[in-house]
Design an enzyme around this catalytic site. Structure first.
Site, PDB file in Angstrom:
ATOM      1  N   SER A 115      51.179  79.710  70.204  1.00 43.69           N
ATOM      2  CA  SER A 115      49.888  79.348  70.778  1.00 43.69           C
ATOM      3  C   SER A 115      50.071  78.643  72.127  1.00 43.69           C
ATOM      4  O   SER A 115      50.614  79.230  73.065  1.00 43.69           O
ATOM      5  CB  SER A 115      49.117  78.487  69.783  1.00 43.69           C
ATOM      6  OG  SER A 115      47.797  78.232  70.222  1.00 43.69           O
ATOM      7  N   ASP A 169      42.828  87.866  67.678  1.00 41.33           N
ATOM      8  CA  ASP A 169      42.885  86.434  67.934  1.00 41.33           C
ATOM      9  C   ASP A 169      41.577  85.901  68.489  1.00 41.33           C
ATOM     10  O   ASP A 169      41.112  86.340  69.546  1.00 41.33           O
ATOM     11  CB  ASP A 169      44.025  86.143  68.921  1.00 41.33           C
ATOM     12  CG  ASP A 169      44.553  84.735  68.838  1.00 41.33           C
ATOM     13  OD1 ASP A 169      43.758  83.826  68.568  1.00 41.33           O
ATOM     14  OD2 ASP A 169      45.774  84.553  69.042  1.00 41.33           O
ATOM     15  N   HIS A 224      45.536  84.037  64.327  1.00 37.84           N
ATOM     16  CA  HIS A 224      46.285  83.170  65.221  1.00 37.84           C
ATOM     17  C   HIS A 224      47.372  82.352  64.523  1.00 37.84           C
ATOM     18  O   HIS A 224      48.404  82.048  65.118  1.00 37.84           O
ATOM     19  CB  HIS A 224      45.298  82.224  65.919  1.00 37.84           C
ATOM     20  CG  HIS A 224      45.901  81.420  67.019  1.00 37.84           C
ATOM     21  ND1 HIS A 224      46.190  81.936  68.266  1.00 37.84           N
ATOM     22  CD2 HIS A 224      46.276  80.110  67.067  1.00 37.84           C
ATOM     23  CE1 HIS A 224      46.704  80.998  69.031  1.00 37.84           C
ATOM     24  NE2 HIS A 224      46.783  79.879  68.338  1.00 37.84           N
TER      25      HIS A 224
END
Length: 466
Positions: A166, A415, A443
C-alpha cells in the site's frame, strides 16, 4: 540522493521466537531534516528476523545475509514483529534477513500522537515538524539505515530488496526515483499510486470504486438500505448536532458512522460493516440507546485516534510536488456527488433520500474527523495548516522511473484505495516492471490471503515470460 547518515545506537541480544525465527531489536538515530545533519535527532526502531537452524557445531563467523526491508502501509502504522508477518513464511527460507523498520512517527519510532506533538510547540510548529514525515523523508531514513547496516558488507551484498504494501508501495516508487542505487529488487502490493495526479483527480477515481462497493454491500444486505438510514436518524435524535459521546471522548455522528465504509476495501469488509449495523439496531430495538460495547467498537474502528499520521498526512500523500495542496479534496469532490449529499452543509438528512441508500465513504479524510475523534480534536488547527500547504517536495521522478534498471514485481488488485486504472498507467511508466493483476483480491490480500499473493510475485521474480 544527497548523503544521508544513520547511527546505530543500540543492538539487542538476538532471541528465538516460535517459527524458528531469530529476532534482533535495533535502534537508530537520524536527523529530523537530512539536509541539516545538526537538526533535531529522532530515533528509529527496527526488528530483524532470520531463519534459525540449530547447528551441530556453533559457527564463529558472522553470516551476512542480503536484507529485505518491509515498507509498511498507512501512512501511520507500525510494522509487525517478524513472527507476525506473512513475509517470514516465504522469504526467510530464501535466505533473506527481514528488516521491519518502524517509519518515523509510527510504532516505536519517535511516535506521533496528540501529546507528543504538544511537546513540539504550537500548531504551526507541529505542522512544520510533520512536513518531515512524508515518503520523501522516509526513504532517506531507509537509505541511511541501509548504509549503516551494510557498511562492512561486500559490495554485492550492500544493496537490499524492499517489499512495499500500500503506502509502502508508494514509498518504493519514491525510492526507485531518488535512490535506486541502494535497491536490488522491489516487491509492491497494492501500491502503484498515480505519479502526477493530485488529490482531486485521485479521489475522482476512488469515489467511483467506493460507490461500486456500496452497491455490492446493499445488494448483499438490501434490508440495510432502510436500517442504516433509520440508525442515522436515531444518532441525530440521541446526540444532536454534536453527536453521541463515545467512550474515549469522541463523538458518533452520521458522518463518522459513514466512515466505517473504509472496511469495504478489504476482504471481509462488507460483512464487518453489516455486523456493526446489526449491533446498532439490536441496541436500539432493545434499549433505545447504544451500549458501551457497540460504541467502543465503532470508536476503535480504523484507528483514527491511535495513528494520527494517517489522517494528518493522508491527502499530502497525493501531493506529488510543489504547488499541489490537499485543501480537503476528499470533502470537495464528495460534495459534488449525489451519493455523498451528507457531506454538504445544507443536507436535509436521511429522510430526504427517499428509497435511495445512504452511501458509506472509503479511504477519505474529512475535516469532521478533527471534530469527532478524541485524539484528533486537539490537532484541528495543525491539520488545517497542512491542508493548505503547497510547498511539498517532489515524491517521484518520472524520467528516472522511465529508465529504471531495478527489477520490480507488483500485484494490482480490485482496489478501492489504489485505483487499478491509475495503477496501470503508473506501471506503464516504470521500465521493466512485471505486474500480476487480479480482480478477485482486495487491498489487504497480503494479510488476508498471502498464499495467493506472495507466490505469484516470486514466480514473476524467478520465472521468465516468452
Amino acid at each position: 540522493m544527497a548523503p544521508v547518515v544513520a547511527r546505530l545506537i543500540s543492538e539487542g541480544k538476538p532471541y528465538l521466537v516460535p517459527g524458528k525465527i531469530l529476532v534482533k531489536e535495533l535502534w537508530f538515530e537520524v536527523p529530523l531534516d537530512h539536509s541539516d545533519p545538526k537538526s533535531k535527532p529522532i530515533k528509529l526502531f527496527a526488528r530483524s528476523g532470520v531463519k534459525y537452524e540449530r547447528p551441530i557445531v556453533e559457527l564463529s563467523e558472522v553470516v551476512q545475509r542480503p536484507y529485505l526491508l518491509f515498507l509498511q502501509g498507512g501512512p501511520g502504522g507500525g510494522t509487525p514483529a517478524p513472527q507476525d508477518s506473512p513475509l517470514s513464511n516465504y522469504m526467510l527460507d530464501r535466505g533473506y534477513e527481514l528488516l521491519f523498520l518502524d517509519q518515523r512517527g509510527t510504532g516505536f519510532s519517535s511516535t506521533i500522537s496528540g501529546n507528543t506533538l504538544e511537546l513540539i510547540g504550537c500548531p504551526q510548529e507541529q505542522a512544520d515538524y510533520l512536513k518531515f514525515f512524508r515518503a520523501d523523508t522516509l526513504v532517506k531514513d531507509s537509505e541511511a539505515v541501509r548504509l549503516c547496516l551494510t557498511k562492512d558488507y561486500p559490495p554485492e551484498k550492500q544493496k537490499w530488496s524492499t517489499f512495499g504494501q500500500s503506502f509502502g508501495g508508494m514509498m518504493s516508487l519514491t525510492y526507485l526515483s531518488f535512490a535506486p542505487e541502494g535497491l536490488r529488487e522491489c516487491f509492491i502490493t497494492g501500491g502503484l499510486s498515480a505519479l502526477d495526479k493530485g488529490p482531486e483527480q485521485v479521489y475522482g477515481q476512488t469515489y467511483q470504486r467506493c460507490i461500486e462497493r456500496n452497491a455490492a454491500y446493499y445488494k448483499k444486505f438490501p434490508e440495510d438500505i432502510a436500517t442504516v438510514k433509520w440508525i442515522a436518524e436515531k444518532i441525530n435524535e440521541l446526540g444532536g448536532k454534536k453527536g453521541v459521546p463515545l467512550p474515549a471522548g469522541g463523538f458518533l455522528t452520521i458522518q463518522r458512522l459513514m466512515t466505517v465504509g473504509l472496511n469495504f476495501g478489504a476482504h471481509g469488509g462488507i460483512d464487518r460493516v453489516h455486523n456493526y449495523i446489526i449491533k446498532m439496531k439490536a441496541d436500539l430495538d432493545q434499549f433505545g440507546v447504544f451500549t458501551r460495547a457497540t460504541l467502543n467498537d465503532l470508536e476503535q474502528d480504523n484507528s483514527w485516534d491511535t495513528a494520527p499520521i494517517y489522517t494528518l498526512l493522508h491527502e499530502p500523500c497525493w501531493c506529488f510536488g510543489p504547488g499541489v495542496a490537499g485543501k480537503w479534496a476528499a470533502e470537495r469532490v464528495g460534495q459534488s456527488l449525489e451519493e455523498y449529499q451528507w457531506l454538504r452543509t445544507d443536507w436535509a438528512g436521511p429522510a430526504s433520500l427517499g428509497d435511495k441508500p445512504l452511501y458509506f465513504s472509503g479511504e477519505m479524510i474529512y475535516p469532521f474527523h478533527f471534530e469527532t475523534c478524541s485524539e484528533l480534536i486537539k490537532l484541528k488547527e495543525t491539520a488545517q495548516i497542512l491542508a493548505d500547504y503547497d510547498g511539498w517536495a517532489p515524491l517521484y521522478d518520472i524520467e528516472q522511473l522511465g529508465k529504471n534498471e531495478v527489477p520490480v514485481y507488483a500485484a494490482c488488485y480490485n482496489d478501492m484505495y489504489v485505483d487499478a486504472s491509475l495503477a496501470r498507467v503508473t506501471a506503464s511508466r516504470i521500465k521493466g516492471i512485471e505486474v500480476f493483476e487480479t480482480n478477485v483480491m482486495y487491498h489487504n490480500a497480503l494479510r488476508s490471503c498471502p498464499d495467493k499473493v506472495i507466490p505469484q510475485l516470486l514466480k514473476l521474480r524467478d520465472d521468465t515470460i516468452d
